[in-house]
Design a protein around this motif. Sequence first.
Motif, short mmCIF file in Angstrom:
data_model
loop_
_atom_site.label_atom_id
_atom_site.label_comp_id
_atom_site.label_asym_id
_atom_site.label_seq_id
_atom_site.Cartn_x
_atom_site.Cartn_y
_atom_site.Cartn_z
N ILE A 18 93.56 22.99 11.57
CA ILE A 18 92.57 21.95 11.37
C ILE A 18 92.67 22.03 9.64
O ILE A 18 92.78 23.12 9.12
N THR A 20 91.12 20.47 6.11
CA THR A 20 90.01 19.60 5.63
C THR A 20 90.08 19.94 4.27
O THR A 20 90.58 20.83 3.49
N ASN A 21 89.50 19.06 3.41
CA ASN A 21 89.24 19.46 1.85
C ASN A 21 87.89 19.63 1.37
O ASN A 21 87.44 19.48 0.41
N ILE A 22 86.95 19.94 2.64
CA ILE A 22 85.48 20.43 2.31
C ILE A 22 85.55 21.98 2.47
O ILE A 22 86.70 22.67 3.05
N GLU A 23 84.51 22.61 2.22
CA GLU A 23 84.62 24.22 2.30
C GLU A 23 84.26 24.71 3.52
O GLU A 23 84.45 25.90 3.68
N PRO A 26 83.34 21.71 10.14
CA PRO A 26 82.07 21.30 10.83
C PRO A 26 82.00 21.70 12.46
O PRO A 26 83.08 21.60 12.89
N GLY B 45 80.07 16.94 -0.37
CA GLY B 45 80.16 17.46 0.83
C GLY B 45 81.03 18.55 0.88
O GLY B 45 81.27 19.04 1.92
N ALA B 46 81.45 18.87 0.02
CA ALA B 46 82.35 20.16 -0.45
C ALA B 46 81.31 21.40 0.15
O ALA B 46 81.87 22.32 0.83
N LYS B 47 80.38 21.47 -0.66
CA LYS B 47 79.63 22.59 -0.40
C LYS B 47 78.10 22.42 0.40
O LYS B 47 77.95 23.37 1.22
N ILE B 50 77.08 19.77 6.28
CA ILE B 50 76.95 18.24 7.10
C ILE B 50 76.35 18.09 8.30
O ILE B 50 77.05 18.79 9.47
N ALA B 53 77.89 17.05 12.53
CA ALA B 53 79.27 16.77 12.45
C ALA B 53 80.10 17.77 13.41
O ALA B 53 79.64 18.95 13.30
N ALA B 56 86.34 17.65 12.09
CA ALA B 56 86.75 17.16 10.91
C ALA B 56 88.32 17.13 10.64
O ALA B 56 89.05 17.72 11.42
N VAL B 116 83.57 12.52 3.69
CA VAL B 116 82.90 13.21 2.77
C VAL B 116 83.88 13.80 1.53
O VAL B 116 85.15 13.95 2.10
N ASN B 117 83.54 14.15 0.72
CA ASN B 117 84.20 14.69 -0.36
C ASN B 117 85.77 14.18 -0.78
O ASN B 117 86.65 14.58 -0.74
N ARG B 119 88.39 12.35 -3.04
CA ARG B 119 88.96 12.52 -4.14
C ARG B 119 89.97 11.39 -4.38
O ARG B 119 90.66 11.24 -3.78
N TYR B 141 92.09 11.05 -1.17
CA TYR B 141 91.99 11.74 -0.01
C TYR B 141 90.59 12.33 0.45
O TYR B 141 89.61 12.44 -0.54
N GLY B 142 90.38 12.38 1.61
CA GLY B 142 88.90 12.93 1.78
C GLY B 142 88.93 13.45 3.25
O GLY B 142 89.83 13.42 4.16
N THR B 143 87.76 14.03 3.70
CA THR B 143 87.64 14.75 5.22
C THR B 143 86.84 13.70 5.80
O THR B 143 85.62 13.36 5.55
N VAL B 145 84.60 13.03 9.19
CA VAL B 145 83.90 13.91 10.29
C VAL B 145 83.33 12.97 11.28
O VAL B 145 83.02 11.55 11.18
#
Lengths: 120, 146
Positions: A18, A20-23, A26, B45-47, B50, B53, B56, B116-117, B119, B141-143, B145
Amino acid sequence: MTVQPRSPQPRSSSPAIILTNIETIPGKAITQHLGLVQGSSVRAKHLGRDIAAGLKNIVGGELKGYTELLQEARQEATNRMVQEAQQKGANAIVNIRFATSSLAQGAAEIFAYGTAVRVD
Amino acid sequence: MDGLIIFAVLLGIGYFFGTRAEKQHFQSLQQREQAIQGLVLSVVGAKASIPNAHQAQLFVGSVVISSDFFKTFIAGVMTLFGGRIAVYESLLDRGRREAMLRMEEAALAWGAERVVNIRIQTAELGGNNGQGVVAVEVIAYGTGVK
């Protein structure tokens, strides 16, 4: 990673991973951090594309040849990153970033990096 | 003299086709932006966690957009005087919206409720050194969900 629908390309070698570019991922919990993984690809256009792009530069608009070239390069960089992550035993990569640099006239480097993690 | 004629013809072609292509592109951008209105976009949305969800995935949209001969010439003249270079502002606007749209359309096709997130980044290709093409690459680019 998904590329644009207009140019279908093979997905990364394992569909299970998987990206993602979030930390976080989900719906899943990160159990283990495996460190930074990265992949890069340097590509040059061939002369035909350069000439076509030069002509297109007179009328302006999208340079489809270059768009495709950079997409392929990005896909390859991502695949290399995914391979490195799989070697570490990861099943997800979070916080992915991309960078592009134009090395010289006619060549570009695409760089992708992220954090390999294990999720449950 | 011959050189001057060729230059004038290129300038005319650049102005005529470039302006027409730009107008069409803006129209298509507007239509496609209306079609994806349901998608919620955010840069955070990085930290933050969410809610609601379950899945992703990363989505990338990119485009390489080039200037036309007329724009390149006008921009070259404008750099002598300084100030706003409106011809390039519209070019970058087109590139950025196109890249965003490609990412959003890919996310919608996958069934995303939100992206989210996000860039956005721009890379110059070729360089404005008087030779080679004047083109920029825009990546968004982004995630997604759901």
